[in-house]
Structures are given as C-alpha cells and as structure tokens.
Scaffold this motif. Structure first.
Motif, PDB file in Angstrom:
ATOM      1  N   LEU A 113       0.917  -1.118   0.150  1.00 13.06           N
ATOM      2  CA  LEU A 113       0.009   0.061   0.042  1.00 13.06           C
ATOM      3  C   LEU A 113       0.821   1.340  -0.014  1.00 13.06           C
ATOM      4  CD1 LEU A 113      -2.806   1.432   0.678  1.00 13.06           C
ATOM      5  CD2 LEU A 113      -2.308   1.116   2.977  1.00 13.06           C
ATOM      6  N   PHE A 114       1.991   1.133   0.550  1.00 17.22           N
ATOM      7  CA  PHE A 114       2.989   2.336   0.692  1.00 17.22           C
ATOM      8  C   PHE A 114       4.083   2.433  -0.367  1.00 17.22           C
ATOM      9  CE2 PHE A 114       1.615   1.180   5.260  1.00 17.22           C
ATOM     10  CZ  PHE A 114       0.666   2.223   5.278  1.00 17.22           C
ATOM     11  N   ILE A 115       4.440   3.528  -0.962  1.00 18.58           N
ATOM     12  CA  ILE A 115       5.283   3.911  -1.736  1.00 18.58           C
ATOM     13  C   ILE A 115       6.409   5.011  -1.377  1.00 18.58           C
ATOM     14  CG2 ILE A 115       5.576   4.751  -4.347  1.00 18.58           C
ATOM     15  CD1 ILE A 115       2.699   3.752  -4.712  1.00 18.58           C
ATOM     16  N   PRO A 116       7.647   4.480  -1.278  1.00 22.44           N
ATOM     17  CA  PRO A 116       8.523   5.833  -0.994  1.00 22.44           C
ATOM     18  C   PRO A 116       8.462   6.899  -1.789  1.00 22.44           C
ATOM     19  CG  PRO A 116       9.506   3.676  -1.028  1.00 22.44           C
ATOM     20  CD  PRO A 116       8.352   3.321  -1.476  1.00 22.44           C
TER      21      PRO A 116
ATOM     22  N   VAL B 149      -2.262  13.173  -3.780  1.00 20.06           N
ATOM     23  CA  VAL B 149      -1.455  12.025  -2.957  1.00 20.06           C
ATOM     24  C   VAL B 149      -1.637  12.265  -1.539  1.00 20.06           C
ATOM     25  CG1 VAL B 149       0.660  11.327  -2.434  1.00 20.06           C
ATOM     26  CG2 VAL B 149       0.287  11.545  -4.788  1.00 20.06           C
ATOM     27  N   ALA B 150      -2.040  11.337  -0.696  1.00 21.99           N
ATOM     28  CA  ALA B 150      -1.896  11.386   0.654  1.00 21.99           C
ATOM     29  C   ALA B 150      -0.682  10.730   1.337  1.00 21.99           C
ATOM     30  CB  ALA B 150      -2.959  10.874   1.281  1.00 21.99           C
ATOM     31  N   TRP B 151       0.163  11.690   2.196  1.00 15.68           N
ATOM     32  CA  TRP B 151       1.345  11.292   2.475  1.00 15.68           C
ATOM     33  C   TRP B 151       1.444  10.908   3.930  1.00 15.68           C
ATOM     34  CZ3 TRP B 151       5.044  11.151  -0.755  1.00 15.68           C
ATOM     35  CH2 TRP B 151       5.022  11.698  -1.827  1.00 15.68           C
ATOM     36  N   VAL B 152       2.255   9.922   4.228  1.00 14.22           N
ATOM     37  CA  VAL B 152       2.551   9.500   5.652  1.00 14.22           C
ATOM     38  C   VAL B 152       3.717  10.074   6.027  1.00 14.22           C
ATOM     39  CG1 VAL B 152       3.122   7.444   7.179  1.00 14.22           C
ATOM     40  CG2 VAL B 152       1.384   7.232   5.603  1.00 14.22           C
ATOM     41  N   THR B 153       3.952  10.690   7.380  1.00 19.51           N
ATOM     42  CA  THR B 153       5.055  11.643   7.814  1.00 19.51           C
ATOM     43  C   THR B 153       5.924  10.954   9.007  1.00 19.51           C
ATOM     44  OG1 THR B 153       3.815  13.384   8.703  1.00 19.51           O
ATOM     45  CG2 THR B 153       4.315  13.596   6.502  1.00 19.51           C
TER      46      THR B 153
ATOM     47  N   LYS C   2       9.124  10.672  13.651  1.00 14.55           N
ATOM     48  CA  LYS C   2       9.057  11.343  11.945  1.00 14.55           C
ATOM     49  C   LYS C   2       9.904  10.507  10.971  1.00 14.55           C
ATOM     50  CE  LYS C   2       9.613  15.603   9.527  1.00 14.55           C
ATOM     51  NZ  LYS C   2       9.783  16.997   9.442  1.00 14.55           N
ATOM     52  N   LEU C   3       9.471  10.072   9.858  1.00 16.64           N
ATOM     53  CA  LEU C   3      10.085   9.619   9.160  1.00 16.64           C
ATOM     54  C   LEU C   3      11.117  10.314   8.214  1.00 16.64           C
ATOM     55  CD1 LEU C   3       7.061   7.436   7.610  1.00 16.64           C
ATOM     56  CD2 LEU C   3       8.809   6.571   9.249  1.00 16.64           C
ATOM     57  N   GLN C   4      12.185   9.548   8.118  1.00 13.26           N
ATOM     58  CA  GLN C   4      13.384  10.245   7.210  1.00 13.26           C
ATOM     59  C   GLN C   4      12.815  10.423   5.703  1.00 13.26           C
ATOM     60  OE1 GLN C   4      16.922   7.781   7.616  1.00 13.26           O
ATOM     61  NE2 GLN C   4      17.188   8.398   9.462  1.00 13.26           N
ATOM     62  N   GLU C   5      12.008   9.839   5.237  1.00 13.67           N
ATOM     63  CA  GLU C   5      11.341   9.966   3.880  1.00 13.67           C
ATOM     64  C   GLU C   5       9.984   9.877   3.801  1.00 13.67           C
ATOM     65  OE1 GLU C   5      11.990   8.094  -0.844  1.00 13.67           O
ATOM     66  OE2 GLU C   5      12.592   6.814   1.256  1.00 13.67           O
ATOM     67  N   ARG C   6       9.280  10.799   3.123  1.00 15.69           N
ATOM     68  CA  ARG C   6       7.866  10.585   3.246  1.00 15.69           C
ATOM     69  C   ARG C   6       7.341   9.368   2.272  1.00 15.69           C
ATOM     70  NH1 ARG C   6       4.789  15.847   1.071  1.00 15.69           N
ATOM     71  NH2 ARG C   6       5.962  15.605  -0.639  1.00 15.69           N
TER      72      ARG C   6
END
Length: 480
Positions: free
Chosen positions: A75-78, A96-100, A106-110
């Motif tokens: 489901l998740f795409i870097p 686009v919806a982002w996971v942060t 906090k993630l290093q990459e969205r």
C-alpha cells in the motif's frame, strides 16, 4: 398501501426534479452505503459490497481467460520511488496522501499512500524480469487506492475506493499495444453484457490521457442526465517507465532491451453507473447478471395454512437456477413490494392462497412492473427465461437512450447551443490543438470524451471550436 409503506417510495426525490439528490437518495435508502466518520470515505453496506463482489468475480474470470494472474503489492510507496517518473508524479501530486510519522517518530522519507501502483510494479519488475523467457508478465491486483479528492460523491469519487489495476510487461511495443486494446475489449464487453450498459470505445486525446502514458483508451457510458462517466481505461506506456526504472531483459541475441508496459483498471464507480443508467424514481433497477438477489419470493397471507411451506419449497427449487431469497418477515406484502423495488431485485414472485390452489404464481418484473401468471410446474424455466429477457431489454433501453442523446455540432455556436439544450454527447470535429479543448472546457464545461473507434465519419472539414482544418472526430460531453 399503508401510510408507512408509501413513505418508503416517496422518500426518493424524482430524477427529473433533482438528479444529484435522487442519486444520493437511492444510494442511501437502497442500503448500498453509509457515510463514515472519515470525511470523503464511505462504508460499503452488504448490498453495495455484494455488487462489487459480483463485478470482481466476473471480471477476474474474464481476466484469467486472457492469461492474467493476480498478485498483491504494498500500500505504501517511498517518495523517492514515486519521483522516478516525472510526468506520472506531476499528474497525481495534487491527490497524493502522505505518511510522515511512524508511531511518534518522524520518518526520514515521506511515504505515499497508494494512488495507483505503476511505480511499485516497475520497482518489482526490474528484479523480476531478466530474460525474454520471463515475458510477458501479465499481473493484476485487487485493492483499494487513496486520492485526496476535494469533492466526493458515493461510488463516483471518494478518497479511498476499491478497484483492480492490471500491469503488464512485454518484449515489444506491438505486444503491449495489443494487450492494451485486448483489455479495453474485455472491459467493454463486460460492461455491456454483464451490466447492460452500452459504451463508446475510443482513444483519449493527449490532454486527457493518463499521466505518463503514450496512449489511453477508454469506454464511456452515458448517464440518465446525459453526462458521461469514464467507466474503465487501458493505457499503453511504451518503454518510458522501463527507462526510468531500468527494466531490461536479455533478448534471444543476448542484447539488453527495455520492456514495454501497460496498465488498465476499473473501479467501484461502475456501481454508480449502474444506478444512474438503470435506476428510476422508486430506487435501484439491477440487471439480473450483476444482481446479488435475482428473485425475491414473497408469500401473500403467509399465516394461512400451507402458504409459507409452499413458498419455502418454491425458493429451494428456484435456488437451483438463480440467486433467490424468501421474504418471510412479518411485514405487510405492500411493504415487502416497496422494499424489493427499492433494492432493485429484478423479479418478484408472489404466491398466495388462490395461486396455490390454482398451482400457479405471479412473476413481476422490476424494470417494467409487468405481471405474468405462470404454472408452478414450469416456474424454473419461466424465471430463467424472464431474467434473460430483462437483461437484454435493459441493455436495449439504455442503448436507445444513448443513441437518442447524441447530437452533431459543425461550428462553435452550434456546439454551445447543443451543450446547453441537448443533454448527452456532441459529435464535433477537432483540429488536434489542446487549446481548443481548453477553451471548450472553460467556456462550456464539456471535455473530450474520446476519439471513437467505431465512428470515423467526417461530419465537417473544420474544427468545431476554432474553424481550422480538422483531424479527428471527437465525442464531447459534460462528465462525472
């Protein structure tokens, strides 16, 4: 009919008074969905999800007949992966919806929540494909995707929706193009045969094609209000994605070559098409092929001796030839009739004391409300034939409606008059300049739906917008 029974039908706004409100009324009152506490997302209730299950099962069968296999990707795409194909990213960026964050960190990459899976399939294919012997790859996945829509409407446009997305890889562009058109044919045949909805098949203009595609093909359906609904699309990518992601294979001469790719999809918005093409002021009207319940047996005066057992026996017999239910609740027959009509069940079977005494029952069509008395000895044959007749008649009515709502425009004045006075498609010639498409959309709200495969008539020599020499016939229309 009792007062509370009549209210069930009267609660639906007439299509001709307020089509948008009619649609919402039918979706809610027929029990297809419910709004959720997550804005823009909907809850599929049993009837709504059962429709999707039937669509999924039939399409899955048809896909597999062409050699397609099912897979499932994350489901998740870097973000770094999504950005590898520039045109594709720009096309989807606003939605686009982002996971942060992961937990409290906090993630290093969205991380992108899947709006579509081209990039993930490409990342998969670059390791999955090595030799010409690995080709073609014919994969499909059934999943949900997320697109952050500003305005939503049940089934037609929601922030999360269910769909399938096919992604294939081929040795040559010719093979990929052939697959692209094959899948469009699968969609077109399915929508017409299974959903009883006629379609226009054709190619999208460059302005309307899928982000990152070399060509997009579409099937367009016409709703009761004359608006178009893009019901499914199939895209030819060439080797653009392969070059961006490094998807190569060794051919028979041991030379490295890039694969050529396709993608194709259909979503739960086709449920919206079923509602808007076939529904009426009393609710849903479902084509028998897709209807979760094709026949409802309704006993009349069921408390009288022998009626309920006879109705149960009738249900068991019909269960061998169709999808059937028995309404043996303590509601009145009038209420049961209204409920059956609201939910679009194609055939109602009425069985009362007089019917039982005469060894007969009454078949009532949902689409026309025509009643037929048949012998109980022949009921399986009669019901099977009636379901086939309803399926064909529903398609024929929808086809006649669509054909009668297509008009021609030879210049811009006629185009503007038609779009405001004649709901439906407008056939108009086009010069090929996107500026004309932009002007038509800005000034009339109509867009190019497709350049049709089966209609190449040159109805004029000049563009319907600018008057310059025309290149293609285009079907135009306002759309969902």
């Amino acid at each position: 009919m009792a007062k509370d029974e009549k209210k069930l039908v009267e609660a639906i706004t007439s299509r001709d008074v307020d089509f948008a409100q009619w649609y919402t009324d039918v979706v809610k009152k027929a029990g297809l969905m419910e709004y959720s506490s997550m804005r823009g997302c909907m809850i599929y209730k049993p009837l709504g999800y059962a429709l999707w299950e039937n669509i999924q099962q039939e399409l899955d069968r048809r896909f597999k007949e062409t050699g397609v296999e099912n897979v499932y990707l994350p489901l998740f795409i870097p973000e770094s992966l999504l950005e590898k194909e520039k045109d594709h990213v720009e096309g989807f960026a606003p939605e686009v919806a982002w996971v942060t964050h992961g937990g409290e960190n906090k993630l290093q990459e969205r991380i992108c929540v899947r709006p579509t899976s081209e990039t993930m399939f490409c990342d998969f294919y670059k390791n999955d494909i090595e030799s010409y012997r690995d080709l073609p790859r014919l994969y499909n996945q059934w999943c949900s995707v997320v697109r952050w829509e500003k305005e939503t409407r049940p089934f037609l446009r929601t922030r999360e929706f269910l769909w399938q997305e096919g992604h294939t890889a081929h040795a040559t562009g010719e093979d990929a193009e052939e697959r692209t058109l094959l899948m469009l044919k699968v969609y077109g045949d399915f929508v017409e045969d299974f959903l009883a909805i006629p379609v226009i098949r054709g190619k999208k203009t460059d302005r309307e094609k899928f982000a990152g595609a070399e060509a997009t093909y579409t099937i367009e359906s016409m709703m009761y209000d004359g608006k178009a609904l893009q019901s499914a699309t199939s895209h030819y990518f060439g080797d653009g994605f392969a070059r961006a992601f490094g998807i190569q294979y060794s051919d028979k001469d041991n030379e490295l070559k890039y694969v050529h790719q396709t993608s194709w999809g259909i979503s739960t918005r086709v449920i919206g098409a079923i509602i808007m093409v076939h529904g009426d002021d009393d609710g849903l009207v479902l084509p028998p092929a897709v209807a979760p319940t094709q026949v409802m047996v309704i006993p009349i005066q069921q408390r009288k001796e022998g009626i309920l057992p006879a109705a149960e026996e009738l249900k068991e017999r019909l269960g061998k030839v169709c999808r059937v239910k028995l309404d043996d609740t303590d509601k009145s027959p009038g209420w049961k009739f209204s409920e059956q009509e609201m939910r679009g069940i194609p055939v109602r079977v009425e069985l009362g004391p007089k019917d039982l005494a005469a060894c007969q029952c009454v078949l009532v069509r949902r689409d026309t409300r025509e009643k037929t008395i048949v012998s109980l000895d022949d009921v399986e044959t009669e019901v099977t034939a009636l379901l086939d007749t309803i399926q064909k008649d529903m398609y024929d009515r929808a086809k006649d409606f669509m054909d009668s709502h297509i008009s021609d425009a030879h210049d811009y004045q006629e185009f503007c008059e038609n779009i405001n006075t004649k709901p439906g498609y407008i056939r108009g010639m086009w010069c090929g300049d996107p500026a004309c498409e932009e002007r038509i959309k800005d000034e009339t709200g109509a867009t190019s739906r497709c350049m049709p495969f089966d209609d190449q008539e040159r109805i004029a020599e000049t563009c319907v917008c600018c008057g310059k020499p025309a290149k293609s016939l285009v079907y135009w229309g306002r759309a969902y």
